[in-house]
Design an enzyme around this catalytic site. Structure first.
Site, short mmCIF file in Angstrom:
data_model
loop_
_atom_site.label_atom_id
_atom_site.label_comp_id
_atom_site.label_asym_id
_atom_site.label_seq_id
_atom_site.Cartn_x
_atom_site.Cartn_y
_atom_site.Cartn_z
N CYS A 1 -20.72 2.97 -0.50
CA CYS A 1 -19.80 1.97 0.03
C CYS A 1 -18.72 2.72 0.80
O CYS A 1 -18.30 3.79 0.38
CB CYS A 1 -19.18 1.16 -1.10
SG CYS A 1 -18.03 -0.11 -0.49
N CYS B 1 0.79 -1.24 0.00
CA CYS B 1 0.00 0.00 0.00
C CYS B 1 0.82 1.28 0.00
O CYS B 1 1.75 1.47 0.78
CB CYS B 1 -0.95 -0.02 1.20
SG CYS B 1 -2.11 1.37 1.14
N1 SAM Z 1 -7.69 0.98 4.83
C1 SAM Z 1 -8.77 0.18 4.45
C2 SAM Z 1 -8.46 -1.29 4.43
O1 SAM Z 1 -7.31 -1.66 4.15
O2 SAM Z 1 -9.34 -2.06 4.67
C3 SAM Z 1 -9.37 0.54 3.12
C4 SAM Z 1 -8.54 1.01 1.98
S1 SAM Z 1 -7.47 -0.18 1.26
C5 SAM Z 1 -6.50 0.83 0.24
C6 SAM Z 1 -8.52 -1.15 0.23
C7 SAM Z 1 -7.92 -2.25 -0.59
O3 SAM Z 1 -7.23 -1.72 -1.69
C8 SAM Z 1 -6.93 -3.18 0.05
O4 SAM Z 1 -7.52 -4.14 0.85
C9 SAM Z 1 -6.28 -3.80 -1.18
O5 SAM Z 1 -7.01 -4.95 -1.59
C10 SAM Z 1 -6.42 -2.73 -2.24
N2 SAM Z 1 -5.10 -2.16 -2.58
C11 SAM Z 1 -4.39 -1.29 -1.85
N3 SAM Z 1 -3.22 -0.98 -2.47
C12 SAM Z 1 -3.19 -1.69 -3.62
C13 SAM Z 1 -2.25 -1.82 -4.68
N4 SAM Z 1 -1.09 -1.17 -4.67
N5 SAM Z 1 -2.55 -2.64 -5.70
C14 SAM Z 1 -3.73 -3.30 -5.72
N6 SAM Z 1 -4.66 -3.23 -4.74
C15 SAM Z 1 -4.39 -2.44 -3.70
FE1 SF4 Z 2 -3.46 -1.21 4.77
FE2 SF4 Z 2 -5.73 0.08 4.10
FE3 SF4 Z 2 -3.90 1.27 5.63
FE4 SF4 Z 2 -3.35 0.81 3.08
S1 SF4 Z 2 -4.93 2.15 3.84
S2 SF4 Z 2 -1.97 0.46 4.81
S3 SF4 Z 2 -4.43 -1.12 2.72
S4 SF4 Z 2 -5.08 -0.56 6.14
#
Ligand code: SAM
Ligand code: SF4
Ligand code: DTB
Length: 333
Positions: free
Chosen positions: A144, A76
């Site tokens: 959502c 992330c």
């Molecule tokens: N923070 C919250 C969580 O993690 O539940 C919500 C936002 S998070 C960015 C949502 C989803 O985005 C993650 O669970 C992951 O599946 C997807 N995601 C995040 N970064 C990504 C990346 N670089 N490439 C593909 N999917 C990504």
């Molecule tokens: Fe993990 Fe969601 Fe936080 Fe990114 S935004 S670090 S996917 S919990």
């Protein structure tokens, strides 16, 4: 290669879709490994039985609170544990969110997904979150939210505000999870999913391919989702967008055919769920996306930005829809 019997594939169009919650990892793996045409045919028949095969839902994402996240998810851009150069920002004001929702609705999106880079929401932010949900619903869009872990109390506030869906991905298999995320565990994820379901909010839960996982991890992730008490109503399947500065910046890209296999397996295991072809479409060819739609994907994120990363321009998607004779799924509320 284990084949899927012709009688099994051809008789499906006459039988009603049965929802199962007792898939074994072995039988799901046998489907995943079947000859590609058998797998796609089976998935497509199930898709046609349950959906208009020429409709794809358009969802729009907005990052309502960007960066500085306490979690260490290895993929992330928004984790405070990695140096990605992303600028963190505070929770957005409600009016800005509603402006974005109006524009998305006018461009044909029917679901508005609001994401915050939090481990979990804080009490002090809940009034603002509730106002966002009520405001977006009043525009006639499905709402959502994805805000991290939720307690039963948080969930009940979101439910009372009228939230339609909550996104909370399990991301990979239970086995591989600790290789990717160390600040929480797989069971934490399942617990929040149970809280959401028990409150009567629709569940959106899926994962990412391309984290360096084995084939069996992909299969096991989908089996976990399919064997939940209820299938998640939406299942986003993301292809890793490698982000510089994260531990996964150099992860080996997932093979295209393998990715399509995972979409087909998701469709077979969860016949009535929306399967969303999510992150990573900027690096997918038209042909790959067309195969994903044939295999059962019936939803995408539109707009040139996901939360922080690139997504195809709306014009590009409209051209692709035109070439394939696909129309946006009409609104559901
Ligand atoms: N923070 C919250 C969580 O993690 O539940 C919500 C936002 S998070 C960015 C949502 C989803 O985005 C993650 O669970 C992951 O599946 C997807 N995601 C995040 N970064 C990504 C990346 N670089 N490439 C593909 N999917 C990504
Ligand atoms: Fe993990 Fe969601 Fe936080 Fe990114 S935004 S670090 S996917 S919990
Ligand atoms: C999901 O499964 N994918 C979306 C949504 N749920 C929140 C997020 C994709 C994020 C891609 C990386 C980024 O934009 O930072």
């Amino acid at each position: 290669m284990p084949t899927i019997a012709a009688s099994e594939t051809t008789s499906q169009s006459q039988t009603e879709t049965k929802l199962r919650h007792d898939w074994t990892n072995e039988e799901a793996r046998a489907l995943y490994d079947a000859p590609f045409n058998d797998l796609l045919f089976r998935a497509h028949v199930i898709h046609r039985q349950n959906f208009n095969p020429n409709h794809v839902q358009k969802c729009k994402l907005l990052s309502i609170k960007t960066g500085g996240c306490a979690e260490d998810c290895g993929y992330c851009n928004q984790s405070a544990h990695h140096n990605t150069g992303l600028k963190a920002s505070k929770l957005m004001q409600v009016e800005r969110v509603l402006q974005g929702a109006r524009e998305a609705r006018d461009a044909g999106a029917t679901r508005y997904c609001m994401g915050a880079a939090w481990r979990e929401p804080k009490e002090r932010d809940m009034d603002t979150i509730v106002a966002m949900i009520e405001g977006v619903r009043a525009l006639g869009m499905e709402t959502c939210m994805t805000l991290g872990m939720l307690s039963p109390k948080d969930v009940s506030r979101l439910h009372d505000a009228g939230l339609d869906y909550y996104n909370h991905n399990i991301d990979t298999s239970e086995r591989y999870y600790p290789e990717v995320i160390k600040t929480r565990n797989f069971k934490d994820r399942l617990e929040t999913l149970a809280n959401i379901r028990e409150a009567g909010i629709n569940v959106c839960s899926g994962g990412i391919l391309g984290l360096g996982e084995e084939k069996q991890d992909r299969v096991d992730m989908l089996v976990t989702l399919a064997n939940l008490e209820e299938h998640p109503q939406s299942v986003p399947i993301n292809m890793l967008i490698p982000i510089e500065g994260t531990p996964l910046e150099n992860a080996k890209p997932v093979d295209t055919i393998e990715f399509v296999r995972a979409i087909a397996l998701a469709r077979i295991l969860m016949p009535l769920s929306d399967i969303r072809l999510s992150a990573g479409r900027s690096d997918m060819s038209d042909e790959m996306q067309a195969l994903c739609f044939f295999a059962g994907a019936n939803s995408i994120f539109v707009g040139d930005t996901l939360l922080t990363a690139d997504n195809p321009d709306e014009d590009k998607d409209d051209i692709l829809f035109g070439k394939l004779g696909i129309e946006p799924t009409p609104p559901n509320i």
